[in-house]
Design a protein around this motif. Structure first.
Motif, PDB file in Angstrom:
ATOM      1  N   GLY A 123      -7.976  28.143  21.245  1.00 35.63           N
ATOM      2  CA  GLY A 123      -6.939  29.162  21.331  1.00 35.63           C
ATOM      3  C   GLY A 123      -7.472  30.497  21.821  1.00 35.63           C
ATOM      4  N   LYS A 124      -8.783  30.753  21.620  1.00 36.21           N
ATOM      5  CA  LYS A 124      -9.368  31.997  22.101  1.00 36.21           C
ATOM      6  C   LYS A 124      -9.289  32.077  23.617  1.00 36.21           C
ATOM      7  N   LEU A 125      -9.450  30.940  24.278  1.00 32.57           N
ATOM      8  CA  LEU A 125      -9.357  30.933  25.733  1.00 32.57           C
ATOM      9  C   LEU A 125      -7.929  31.213  26.190  1.00 32.57           C
ATOM     10  N   ASP A 126      -6.947  30.690  25.437  1.00 30.17           N
ATOM     11  CA  ASP A 126      -5.546  31.002  25.749  1.00 30.17           C
ATOM     12  C   ASP A 126      -5.308  32.509  25.634  1.00 30.17           C
ATOM     13  N   GLU A 127      -5.897  33.098  24.603  1.00 25.46           N
ATOM     14  CA  GLU A 127      -5.754  34.537  24.402  1.00 25.46           C
ATOM     15  C   GLU A 127      -6.351  35.317  25.563  1.00 25.46           C
ATOM     16  N   LEU A 128      -7.535  34.895  26.027  1.00 26.04           N
ATOM     17  CA  LEU A 128      -8.188  35.580  27.142  1.00 26.04           C
ATOM     18  C   LEU A 128      -7.371  35.433  28.424  1.00 26.04           C
ATOM     19  N   MET A 129      -6.775  34.260  28.617  1.00 24.18           N
ATOM     20  CA  MET A 129      -5.930  34.054  29.794  1.00 24.18           C
ATOM     21  C   MET A 129      -4.805  35.082  29.831  1.00 24.18           C
ATOM     22  N   ALA A 130      -4.219  35.360  28.654  1.00 22.79           N
ATOM     23  CA  ALA A 130      -3.099  36.303  28.577  1.00 22.79           C
ATOM     24  C   ALA A 130      -3.571  37.745  28.665  1.00 22.79           C
ATOM     25  N   ARG A 131      -4.644  38.092  27.941  1.00 13.76           N
ATOM     26  CA  ARG A 131      -5.104  39.483  27.890  1.00 13.76           C
ATOM     27  C   ARG A 131      -5.567  39.993  29.243  1.00 13.76           C
ATOM     28  N   TYR A 132      -6.165  39.084  30.039  1.00 14.52           N
ATOM     29  CA  TYR A 132      -6.717  39.505  31.319  1.00 14.52           C
ATOM     30  C   TYR A 132      -5.878  39.026  32.504  1.00 14.52           C
ATOM     31  N   HIS A 133      -4.716  38.451  32.220  1.00 19.27           N
ATOM     32  CA  HIS A 133      -3.819  37.990  33.280  1.00 19.27           C
ATOM     33  C   HIS A 133      -4.589  37.154  34.305  1.00 19.27           C
ATOM     34  N   VAL A 134      -5.206  36.078  33.810  1.00 25.30           N
ATOM     35  CA  VAL A 134      -6.056  35.224  34.643  1.00 25.30           C
ATOM     36  C   VAL A 134      -5.186  34.360  35.548  1.00 25.30           C
ATOM     37  N   GLY A 135      -5.437  34.455  36.846  1.00 25.43           N
ATOM     38  CA  GLY A 135      -4.703  33.655  37.806  1.00 25.43           C
ATOM     39  C   GLY A 135      -5.318  32.297  38.034  1.00 25.43           C
ATOM     40  N   ARG A 136      -6.639  32.212  37.874  1.00 29.66           N
ATOM     41  CA  ARG A 136      -7.313  30.920  38.014  1.00 29.66           C
ATOM     42  C   ARG A 136      -8.568  30.910  37.165  1.00 29.66           C
ATOM     43  N   CYS A 137      -8.829  29.756  36.543  1.00 33.17           N
ATOM     44  CA  CYS A 137      -9.992  29.580  35.674  1.00 33.17           C
ATOM     45  C   CYS A 137     -10.648  28.245  35.994  1.00 33.17           C
ATOM     46  N   VAL A 138     -11.974  28.226  36.030  1.00 30.22           N
ATOM     47  CA  VAL A 138     -12.747  26.986  36.157  1.00 30.22           C
ATOM     48  C   VAL A 138     -13.605  26.850  34.915  1.00 30.22           C
ATOM     49  N   ILE A 139     -13.555  25.660  34.292  1.00 31.41           N
ATOM     50  CA  ILE A 139     -14.273  25.400  33.051  1.00 31.41           C
ATOM     51  C   ILE A 139     -14.981  24.056  33.155  1.00 31.41           C
ATOM     52  N   ASP A 140     -16.098  23.919  32.453  1.00 27.31           N
ATOM     53  CA  ASP A 140     -16.781  22.626  32.358  1.00 27.31           C
ATOM     54  C   ASP A 140     -15.813  21.520  31.961  1.00 27.31           C
ATOM     55  N   ALA A 141     -15.906  20.371  32.611  1.00 29.54           N
ATOM     56  CA  ALA A 141     -15.117  19.219  32.178  1.00 29.54           C
ATOM     57  C   ALA A 141     -15.690  18.610  30.903  1.00 29.54           C
ATOM     58  N   LEU A 142     -16.965  18.773  30.697  1.00 30.87           N
ATOM     59  CA  LEU A 142     -17.662  18.187  29.542  1.00 30.87           C
ATOM     60  C   LEU A 142     -18.357  19.302  28.762  1.00 30.87           C
ATOM     61  N   PRO A 143     -18.654  19.096  27.471  1.00 31.69           N
ATOM     62  CA  PRO A 143     -18.570  17.802  26.757  1.00 31.69           C
ATOM     63  C   PRO A 143     -17.207  17.501  26.135  1.00 31.69           C
ATOM     64  N   SER A 144     -16.377  18.507  25.875  1.00 31.08           N
ATOM     65  CA  SER A 144     -15.087  18.268  25.197  1.00 31.08           C
ATOM     66  C   SER A 144     -14.001  18.084  26.249  1.00 31.08           C
ATOM     67  N   GLN A 145     -14.022  16.904  26.876  1.00 32.60           N
ATOM     68  CA  GLN A 145     -13.127  16.671  27.998  1.00 32.60           C
ATOM     69  C   GLN A 145     -11.649  16.684  27.585  1.00 32.60           C
ATOM     70  N   ASN A 146     -11.327  16.072  26.466  1.00 37.47           N
ATOM     71  CA  ASN A 146      -9.926  16.028  26.034  1.00 37.47           C
ATOM     72  C   ASN A 146      -9.388  17.424  25.739  1.00 37.47           C
ATOM     73  N   SER A 147     -10.184  18.238  25.058  1.00 36.42           N
ATOM     74  CA  SER A 147      -9.763  19.601  24.758  1.00 36.42           C
ATOM     75  C   SER A 147      -9.631  20.422  26.035  1.00 36.42           C
ATOM     76  N   ALA A 148     -10.567  20.214  26.970  1.00 41.09           N
ATOM     77  CA  ALA A 148     -10.512  20.949  28.232  1.00 41.09           C
ATOM     78  C   ALA A 148      -9.269  20.548  29.026  1.00 41.09           C
ATOM     79  N   ARG A 149      -8.937  19.266  29.025  1.00 39.90           N
ATOM     80  CA  ARG A 149      -7.746  18.817  29.752  1.00 39.90           C
ATOM     81  C   ARG A 149      -6.477  19.364  29.110  1.00 39.90           C
ATOM     82  N   SER A 150      -6.429  19.394  27.785  1.00 38.80           N
ATOM     83  CA  SER A 150      -5.269  19.967  27.102  1.00 38.80           C
ATOM     84  C   SER A 150      -5.120  21.443  27.450  1.00 38.80           C
ATOM     85  N   PHE A 151      -6.238  22.142  27.512  1.00 42.15           N
ATOM     86  CA  PHE A 151      -6.238  23.553  27.907  1.00 42.15           C
ATOM     87  C   PHE A 151      -5.681  23.701  29.316  1.00 42.15           C
ATOM     88  N   ALA A 152      -6.100  22.817  30.217  1.00 38.98           N
ATOM     89  CA  ALA A 152      -5.617  22.873  31.598  1.00 38.98           C
ATOM     90  C   ALA A 152      -4.117  22.610  31.671  1.00 38.98           C
TER      91      ALA A 152
END
Length: 288
Positions: A123-152
């Motif tokens: 949820g901290k990453l969701d917060e950062l997306m909103a606070r900084y008005h992020v238009g695009r983000c790239v994140i490691d696919a691993l090790p937590s692939q399921n969590s990363a995909r849910s975030f995407a």
């Protein structure tokens, strides 16, 4: 035979040994001297024959080469954007957020480290997306692939999961259906590090130098370029991790740079000349 004498006996664990070919009774020292005078690959000579680690100066990035681009403005707690964000995931999230700059190619507005222990930490990453008005983000696919995909999926079209691909050459491969991106690891790290050595002008501006920025610089410089030669004679260069210093922000920074040429709209330039001057790296003001 001789006795090993520790250079720093106060250090108990761990310790290593270095023996060069000069100790060998089977190798003529004259041959080593000849190789020293004629070799075209001093890194191979020093690493294998002398037993001393060697990295070409061009392949080593010093922390001062990073921190010299620090401005006088502190990190921002928020930004109207549009910003881009790179995230290295592991036991912690290492985050780099940047935005277009009126006086450089890019301005880093936030460098942060956040715990990644339970699913709710995402949820901290969701917060950062909103606070900084992020238009695009790239994140490691691993090790937590399921969590990363849910975030995407929560930010469809704005988050891409990254994997390095040795077979990829040239431009990154963006998959808008699966929200993934692949690129050559060495090429990406080459490009992201080169921004701290621009041939002209200013490529990137960091926040005011503080402890976090200093650690960021150490991470960026923890990767060393190494030459590898296969049995068939083919040569490739890879980045290896220097022992003792993490490299998480080096990858987060590289991921952030991936976003710059994509769907991140240019922001409005700073309207105040005073603000522009304040954010410029120390010693670079007044440039024409």
């Amino acid at each position: 035979i001789g006795e090993w004498v520790a250079a720093k006996p106060s250090i108990r664990t761990p310790h290593g040994y270095r023996l060069s070919q000069l100790f060998s009774v089977h190798i003529d020292p004259a041959e080593i001297a000849k190789e020293y005078s004629t070799t075209r690959h001093p890194d191979v000579f020093y690493n294998l024959s002398i037993g001393i680690g060697w990295v070409h100066a061009a392949d080593r990035l010093e922390t001062t080469e990073v921190t010299r681009w620090c401005g006088t403005l502190p990190q921002r707690r928020t930004d109207p954007g549009p910003c881009s964000m790179g995230v290295d995931q592991g036991n912690n999230f290492h985050v780099v957020i940047s935005r277009p700059s009126p006086f450089a190619q890019r301005q880093i507005v936030h460098i942060g480290e956040y715990p990644n222990r339970v699913d709710s930490d995402w949820g901290k990453l969701d917060e950062l997306m909103a606070r900084y008005h992020v238009g695009r983000c790239v994140i490691d696919a691993l090790p937590s692939q399921n969590s990363a995909r849910s975030f995407a999926l929560r930010h469809a079209g704005r988050i891409y999961l990254n994997t390095y691909g040795a077979e990829v050459r040239g431009r990154p491969i963006w998959d808008d259906q699966n929200y993934t991106v692949r690129e050559n690891r060495t090429e990406l790290l080459d490009a992201s590090r080169a921004l701290f050595r621009p041939p002209t002008g200013i490529a990137v501006v960091l926040p005011r130098e503080d402890d976090m920025v200093k650690i960021f610089a150490q991470h960026v410089c923890a990767l060393l370029k190494k030459r590898e030669e296969a049995e068939n004679g083919s040569v490739r260069y890879i980045y290896v991790h220097a022992a003792g210093t993490p490299d998480h922000w080096a990858h987060a920074w590289a991921y952030d740079t991936l976003c710059w040429g994509e769907d991140v709209a240019p922001s409005k330039p700073l309207s105040s000349p005073t603000l522009v001057a304040m954010a410029m790296p120390v010693g670079r003001r007044g440039m024409r």
